[in-house]
Motif scaffolding. Structure first.
Motif, PDB file in Angstrom:
ATOM      1  N   ASP A 221     -23.795  45.909  64.283  1.00 15.82           N
ATOM      2  CA  ASP A 221     -24.393  46.909  63.835  1.00 15.82           C
ATOM      3  C   ASP A 221     -23.953  47.159  62.432  1.00 15.82           C
ATOM      4  N   ASN A 222     -22.760  47.056  61.836  1.00 19.59           N
ATOM      5  CA  ASN A 222     -22.464  47.227  60.665  1.00 19.59           C
ATOM      6  C   ASN A 222     -21.999  46.019  59.719  1.00 19.59           C
ATOM      7  N   LYS A 223     -21.770  46.358  58.768  1.00 22.72           N
ATOM      8  CA  LYS A 223     -21.286  45.178  57.573  1.00 22.72           C
ATOM      9  C   LYS A 223     -19.700  45.519  57.280  1.00 22.72           C
ATOM     10  N   THR A 224     -19.328  44.112  57.007  1.00 23.80           N
ATOM     11  CA  THR A 224     -17.928  43.965  56.593  1.00 23.80           C
ATOM     12  C   THR A 224     -17.559  45.079  55.429  1.00 23.80           C
ATOM     13  N   MET A 225     -16.581  45.690  55.488  1.00 20.80           N
ATOM     14  CA  MET A 225     -16.255  46.528  54.298  1.00 20.80           C
ATOM     15  C   MET A 225     -14.950  46.931  53.839  1.00 20.80           C
ATOM     16  N   ALA A 226     -14.582  47.248  52.840  1.00 21.03           N
ATOM     17  CA  ALA A 226     -13.087  47.631  52.444  1.00 21.03           C
ATOM     18  C   ALA A 226     -13.059  48.884  51.862  1.00 21.03           C
ATOM     19  N   VAL A 227     -11.867  49.703  52.131  1.00 20.67           N
ATOM     20  CA  VAL A 227     -11.589  50.992  51.587  1.00 20.67           C
ATOM     21  C   VAL A 227     -10.402  50.755  50.619  1.00 20.67           C
ATOM     22  N   CYS A 228     -10.802  51.137  49.563  1.00 20.13           N
ATOM     23  CA  CYS A 228      -9.277  50.934  48.560  1.00 20.13           C
ATOM     24  C   CYS A 228      -9.356  52.412  47.811  1.00 20.13           C
ATOM     25  N   HIS A 229      -8.383  52.910  47.635  1.00 19.93           N
ATOM     26  CA  HIS A 229      -7.772  53.891  46.857  1.00 19.93           C
ATOM     27  C   HIS A 229      -6.609  53.884  46.141  1.00 19.93           C
ATOM     28  N   ASN A 230      -6.604  53.912  44.746  1.00 17.76           N
ATOM     29  CA  ASN A 230      -5.488  53.905  43.969  1.00 17.76           C
ATOM     30  C   ASN A 230      -4.672  52.526  43.962  1.00 17.76           C
ATOM     31  N   ALA A 231      -5.211  51.489  44.237  1.00 19.05           N
ATOM     32  CA  ALA A 231      -4.864  50.119  44.343  1.00 19.05           C
ATOM     33  C   ALA A 231      -5.255  49.436  42.738  1.00 19.05           C
ATOM     34  N   LYS A 232      -4.459  48.780  42.444  1.00 18.45           N
ATOM     35  CA  LYS A 232      -4.583  47.892  41.103  1.00 18.45           C
ATOM     36  C   LYS A 232      -4.183  46.583  41.128  1.00 18.45           C
ATOM     37  N   GLY A 233      -5.010  45.617  40.906  1.00 20.25           N
ATOM     38  CA  GLY A 233      -4.815  44.304  40.834  1.00 20.25           C
ATOM     39  C   GLY A 233      -6.040  43.465  40.814  1.00 20.25           C
ATOM     40  N   LEU A 234      -5.979  42.223  41.253  1.00 24.08           N
ATOM     41  CA  LEU A 234      -7.034  41.451  41.111  1.00 24.08           C
ATOM     42  C   LEU A 234      -7.491  40.896  42.461  1.00 24.08           C
TER      43      LEU A 234
END
Ligand SMILES: *[C@@H]1O[C@H](CO)[C@@H](O)[C@H](O)[C@H]1NC(C)=O
Ligand SMILES: *[C@@H]1O[C@H](CO)[C@@H](O)[C@H](O)[C@H]1NC(C)=O
Ligand SMILES: *[C@@H]1O[C@H](CO)[C@@H](O)[C@H](O)[C@H]1NC(C)=O
Ligand SMILES: *[C@@H]1O[C@H](CO)[C@@H](O)[C@H](O)[C@H]1NC(C)=O
Ligand SMILES: *[C@@H]1O[C@H](CO)[C@@H](O)[C@H](O)[C@H]1NC(C)=O
Ligand SMILES: *[C@@H]1O[C@H](CO)[C@@H](O)[C@H](O)[C@H]1NC(C)=O
Ligand SMILES: *[C@@H]1O[C@H](CO)[C@@H](O)[C@H](O)[C@H]1NC(C)=O
Length: 399
Positions: free
Chosen positions: A375-388
């Motif tokens: 039903d859904n798509k792969t996702m990311a939840v990111c808060h206050n993360a720095k990098g590459l």
């Protein structure tokens, strides 16, 4: 998961009254190459007779002799209460475990201590094809009692645990605390998925610890790396069921030490609730730094939450009330490289860092974990993360 790293102090003064007679009955006469067979010291392999004394006597004799000494636990089922294998020893002791030790379920005997404790011993080897069976099923329902860990290495320098199985610990299966240069390899650890605090291996305040080629499935973390851990290498571990491989929980106690130089590589996580994660309390009692952690070549197979950094993890509802300070856990220089496979929830990646001290130096390199559902798509939840991010699935490249 509750951490009880320092439950053991220098509280136990054991006197080995029978060391001399154990020595006389052992097949070696005490010099180099002595073998102290517990069945020759009164242990009974019926799974019912308490063989604690025979084991303590064998230890006292082996530890008291110079050169290479072996405590031999042959095939058979031996019931024991708490065992304290205390050093320093005169020579090198190996515990050859080929039989099964059954941990007594008479909790009064433990009086807050653990089951098999190796204390202040250098150069110890625990090996064999035998089993430490904590018989936890009888006591897991006593959730509020302090339950004994199965195998504890406290202040051990140069230790090896290999070949053995650990099953159904009452609490953690292996707890390594204040130790140096310890290798745990080729071990199998199992407890049912619906049990709590049955962590496979917990490491705290220790350095140069290796866990290699292990198969771990329990109801809690397969491996947890706690405060004060440095130079820990975890390699070739198959984990599941359970809660995955975790750094933390951090920030629970006062004056915790930093965590650094941790590598987790070539691991498979199968049907676990979490994959690889770093977790700390939101408000901690004193500042702490987690740095230089690498998770590499990891395969996720049906993992609910494969990649997590959570600086707001707080299992107890009450814990915030006790904490005056804001987040002081710094998380930096964390690499996730070549992580593939499937997640059972859309959120394959979550980096929940604090506004006050954002996570920095986070690298997502070739991270390709996909949601296995429809039903859904792969996702990311990111808060206050720095990098590459490089070479990673577009939906996960949140940096
Ligand atoms: C149990 O442990 C407590 C605290 O560690 C200690 O004071 C007490 O003497 C112990 N009791 C026995 C029977 O060993
Ligand atoms: C570590 O312990 C093993 C096993 O007892 C022993 O053979 C080895 O020499 C020890 N290593 C060091 C550096 O002492
Ligand atoms: C792993 O341990 C088992 C005993 O449980 C032993 O038979 C086997 O040889 C060990 N494997 C390695 C590679 O050491
Ligand atoms: C775990 O599940 C088994 C089988 O369903 C059940 O018998 C047992 O009571 C459960 N254990 C706990 C600690 O909930
Ligand atoms: C995953 O683990 C759960 C228990 O945690 C078990 O009921 C289920 O059968 C497992 N699924 C697979 C595919 O192994
Ligand atoms: C990526 O990890 C897998 C194991 O999950 C390994 O087989 C493969 O060789 C790794 N690839 C690279 C480029 O290191
Ligand atoms: C899919 O997303 C919807 C809303 O976006 C949500 O309600 C539902 O729980 C999600 N399904 C799964 C399996 O996560």
């Amino acid at each position: 998961m509750a951490i009880r790293d320092n439950a053991i102090g220098g509280l136990f003064m054991i006197t080995f009254v029978c060391a001399a007679c154990a020595m006389a009955e052992a097949s070696g006469s005490g010099g180099s190459g002595g073998i102290f067979d517990i069945t020759k010291l009164g242990a009974v392999a019926d799974g019912k007779t308490d063989s604690t004394k025979a084991l303590q006597d064998a230890w006292a004799a082996a530890c008291g002799a110079a050169g290479q000494q072996t405590v031999r636990i042959p095939k058979g089922d031996f019931l024991t209460g708490p065992l304290k294998f205390r050093g320093p020893c005169k020579g090198y002791v190996a515990i050859q475990l080929d039989g099964t030790l059954l941990g007594s379920n008479n909790l009064q005997k433990y009086n807050g201590s653990n089951w098999v404790e190796i204390l202040h011993v250098d150069n110890i080897v625990i090996t064999g094809s035998g089993t430490l069976d904590g018989q936890g099923a009888a006591v897991w329902s006593d959730g509020c009692k302090i339950l004994p860990n199965s195998l504890v290495l406290d202040y051990v320098n140069n230790g090896t645990v290999s070949g053995i199985k650990l099953v159904n610990a009452k609490f953690f299966h292996i707890n390594i605390y204040k130790s140096k240069v310890v290798t745990v390899k080729n071990v199998t650890i199992s407890a049912p998925a619906n049990t709590s605090n049955t962590d496979g291996i917990h490491i705290g305040d220790s350095s140069e610890i290796t866990v290699a080629d292990a198969t771990i499935g329990t109801g809690d973390d397969c491996i947890s790396v706690g405060a004060g851990s440095e130079r820990v290498n975890i390699q070739g571990v198959t984990c599941g069921p359970g809660q995955g491989i975790s750094i933390g929980c951090l920030g629970k106690f006062k004056l915790e030490n930093d965590v650094r130089d941790i590598t987790v590589r070539d691991c498979v996580l199968r049907n676990t609730t979490n994959g690889v994660r770093i977790k700390s309390h939101e408000e901690v009692l004193s500042p702490l730094v987690v740095s230089r952690v690498a998770f590499e070549n990891i395969k996720m197979e049906g993992v609910a939450n494969p990649i997590i950094i959570d600086q707001k993890y707080c299992p107890e509802n009450t814990c915030v009330e006790n904490r005056k300070n804001k987040n002081q856990v710094t998380i930096k220089d964390i690499t996730f490289r070549n992580i593939t496979g499937t997640s059972t929830t859309p959120e394959a990646l979550s980096l929940l860092c604090s506004e006050l001290i954002p996570c920095s130096g986070i690298e997502l390199l070739d991270v390709n974990v996909e949601y296995a559902g429809k039903d859904n798509k792969t996702m990311a939840v990111c808060h206050n993360a720095k990098g590459l991010s490089e070479g990673s699935l577009q939906a996960l490249a949140c940096l």
